[in-house]
Design a protein around this motif. Structure first.
Motif, PDB file in Angstrom:
ATOM      1  N   THR A  38     -38.546  40.797  -3.297  1.00  0.00           N
ATOM      2  CA  THR A  38     -37.494  41.513  -2.840  1.00  0.00           C
ATOM      3  C   THR A  38     -36.835  40.887  -3.305  1.00  0.00           C
ATOM      4  O   THR A  38     -36.824  39.434  -3.643  1.00  0.00           O
ATOM      5  CB  THR A  38     -37.518  40.925  -1.659  1.00  0.00           C
ATOM      6  N   LEU A  39     -35.223  40.556  -3.565  1.00  0.00           N
ATOM      7  CA  LEU A  39     -34.270  39.539  -3.606  1.00  0.00           C
ATOM      8  C   LEU A  39     -33.119  39.761  -2.314  1.00  0.00           C
ATOM      9  O   LEU A  39     -32.293  40.555  -1.683  1.00  0.00           O
ATOM     10  CB  LEU A  39     -33.145  39.937  -4.997  1.00  0.00           C
ATOM     11  N   ALA A  40     -32.946  38.504  -1.532  1.00  0.00           N
ATOM     12  CA  ALA A  40     -31.609  38.237  -0.794  1.00  0.00           C
ATOM     13  C   ALA A  40     -30.475  37.949  -1.948  1.00  0.00           C
ATOM     14  O   ALA A  40     -30.498  36.858  -1.985  1.00  0.00           O
ATOM     15  CB  ALA A  40     -31.967  37.723   0.423  1.00  0.00           C
ATOM     16  N   VAL A  41     -29.701  38.318  -0.878  1.00  0.00           N
ATOM     17  CA  VAL A  41     -28.137  38.090  -1.997  1.00  0.00           C
ATOM     18  C   VAL A  41     -27.549  37.338  -0.816  1.00  0.00           C
ATOM     19  O   VAL A  41     -27.251  38.632   0.200  1.00  0.00           O
ATOM     20  CB  VAL A  41     -27.401  38.623  -2.309  1.00  0.00           C
ATOM     21  N   THR A  42     -26.831  36.596  -0.310  1.00  0.00           N
ATOM     22  CA  THR A  42     -25.968  36.603   1.221  1.00  0.00           C
ATOM     23  C   THR A  42     -24.863  35.180   0.735  1.00  0.00           C
ATOM     24  O   THR A  42     -25.325  34.593  -0.740  1.00  0.00           O
ATOM     25  CB  THR A  42     -26.783  36.375   2.242  1.00  0.00           C
ATOM     26  N   THR A  43     -24.246  34.699   1.559  1.00  0.00           N
ATOM     27  CA  THR A  43     -23.072  33.342   1.627  1.00  0.00           C
ATOM     28  C   THR A  43     -24.197  32.764   2.277  1.00  0.00           C
ATOM     29  O   THR A  43     -24.897  32.405   3.358  1.00  0.00           O
ATOM     30  CB  THR A  43     -21.673  33.867   1.793  1.00  0.00           C
ATOM     31  N   GLU A 100     -14.711  34.742  -3.263  1.00  0.00           N
ATOM     32  CA  GLU A 100     -15.564  34.841  -2.680  1.00  0.00           C
ATOM     33  C   GLU A 100     -16.056  36.462  -2.101  1.00  0.00           C
ATOM     34  O   GLU A 100     -17.418  36.838  -2.345  1.00  0.00           O
ATOM     35  CB  GLU A 100     -15.781  34.088  -0.970  1.00  0.00           C
ATOM     36  N   TRP A 101     -15.364  37.015  -1.538  1.00  0.00           N
ATOM     37  CA  TRP A 101     -15.930  38.706  -1.868  1.00  0.00           C
ATOM     38  C   TRP A 101     -16.394  38.995  -3.358  1.00  0.00           C
ATOM     39  O   TRP A 101     -17.153  39.244  -3.677  1.00  0.00           O
ATOM     40  CB  TRP A 101     -14.964  39.776  -1.888  1.00  0.00           C
ATOM     41  N   GLN A 102     -15.405  38.843  -4.505  1.00  0.00           N
ATOM     42  CA  GLN A 102     -15.646  39.393  -6.085  1.00  0.00           C
ATOM     43  C   GLN A 102     -17.249  38.101  -5.884  1.00  0.00           C
ATOM     44  O   GLN A 102     -18.017  39.122  -6.838  1.00  0.00           O
ATOM     45  CB  GLN A 102     -14.897  38.508  -6.595  1.00  0.00           C
ATOM     46  N   ALA A 103     -17.729  37.193  -6.010  1.00  0.00           N
ATOM     47  CA  ALA A 103     -18.382  36.288  -6.635  1.00  0.00           C
ATOM     48  C   ALA A 103     -19.829  36.988  -5.637  1.00  0.00           C
ATOM     49  O   ALA A 103     -20.938  36.700  -6.606  1.00  0.00           O
ATOM     50  CB  ALA A 103     -18.397  34.792  -5.763  1.00  0.00           C
TER      51      ALA A 103
END
Length: 303
Positions: A38-43, A100-103
């Motif tokens: 799995t790969l978690a993507v978050t801020t 930040e949304w774009q990133a």
């Protein structure tokens, strides 16, 4: 854990469990615990974001953290061992800037193996499913979840979205492969008092499958083009902490779809058993080893 909650009174609690969480991270944590990549993507932002990063690093869960200016929000869950009820207190999610949304979107594209020129990276590294989970903060782009569905489909993988309100409607219109609301979220979003009718309307918008948590009544499963629906229920309700049960169900559905399983009954069995097994653990983001036994106990009926 707290032995009884009395409003207006002081309470003494044992040492709390601190854990990097949020619905998407819970999904990744469960899948990781069960041995699936799995790969978690978050801020992540502020001191709380640094704590989140440290916890994820210690957990061994692969992740891509997008730096943001605002501090990462916190959630507190109190499990009342007397009443058996869990009370959750969520901080409001901080607003993100356009950059930040774009990133964040770029991090998702990168996770899917995309290249700046729109081509594909090494196909051997291609993921099996994309999951978008959780509520979005104020000011979020209205097309964020539909955009995730489009990114998944352009990468040739299914998309699962677990959210509420307008977000679930837009994800359905984008053709999400599976949506996972609870019964309150589904009926509120559709303006319906009949759960079956609400699920039908959601599929009418374009969703391919809908899994609905219905508390002690288990879980319902709907599929576009398939008459009726399925219900999975244990012979007796489980006592425990329901926080994260829905996220465990999403992790199960993701594992099933990523592995090529498309049979609705099998998806439902895995999702319902993992969700039930999460109730038996102290914190969100894990499931009990009893999940296989619970899967065998499930009563699945056609309606």
């Amino acid at each position: 854990m707290v032995d009884g909650v009395e409003p207006g009174s002081s309470h003494r609690v044992p040492t709390p469990l601190y854990r990097a969480g949020g619905k998407g991270l819970n999904v990744s944590r469960v899948a990781h615990q069960q041995g699936f990549p799995t790969l978690a993507v978050t801020t992540a932002g502020g001191a709380s974001g640094a704590q989140l990063a440290d916890d994820l690093a210690g957990s061994g869960i692969p992740c891509r953290l997008v730096p943001v200016a605002s501090a990462t929000r916190r959630t507190i869950a109190f499990v009342d061992t007397v009443s058996g009820l869990t009370s959750i207190f969520n901080e409001a999610g901080p607003a993100l800037s356009r950059a930040e949304w774009q990133a964040l979107r770029a991090a998702v594209v990168d996770g899917l193996g995309g290249r700046p020129d729109g081509g594909r990276a090494d196909e051997a590294l291609r993921p099996g499913v994309l999951v978008g989970s959780g509520s979005l903060p104020e000011g979020a782009p209205a097309d964020f979840y539909p955009g995730l569905v489009a990114l998944a489909h352009s990468a040739g993988v299914p998309a699962i979205i677990d959210t509420s309100g307008a977000g679930i409607l837009s994800a359905a219109r984008a053709g999400a492969d599976l949506l996972k609301p609870n019964h309150h979220e589904l009926m509120d979003a559709m303006g319906e008092t009949d759960l079956v009718a609400a699920a039908g309307k959601l599929m009418g918008l374009g969703a391919r499958r809908v899994l609905v948590s219905v508390g002690e009544e288990g879980m319902l499963a709907f599929e576009a083009g398939r008459p009726g629906h399925l219900q999975a229920k244990l012979p007796a309700p489980l006592a425990g902490n329901p926080t994260g049960a829905g996220d465990a169900a999403v992790a199960a559905a993701a594992v099933a779809l990523a592995g090529g399983t498309t049979d609705l009954r099998e998806i439902l069995r895995l999702a319902a058993s993992w969700g039930a097994a999460a109730v038996l653990t102290p914190g969100a983001g894990e499931i009990s080893p009893r999940h296989a036994g619970l899967a065998a106990q499930l009563i699945i009926t056609d309606h």
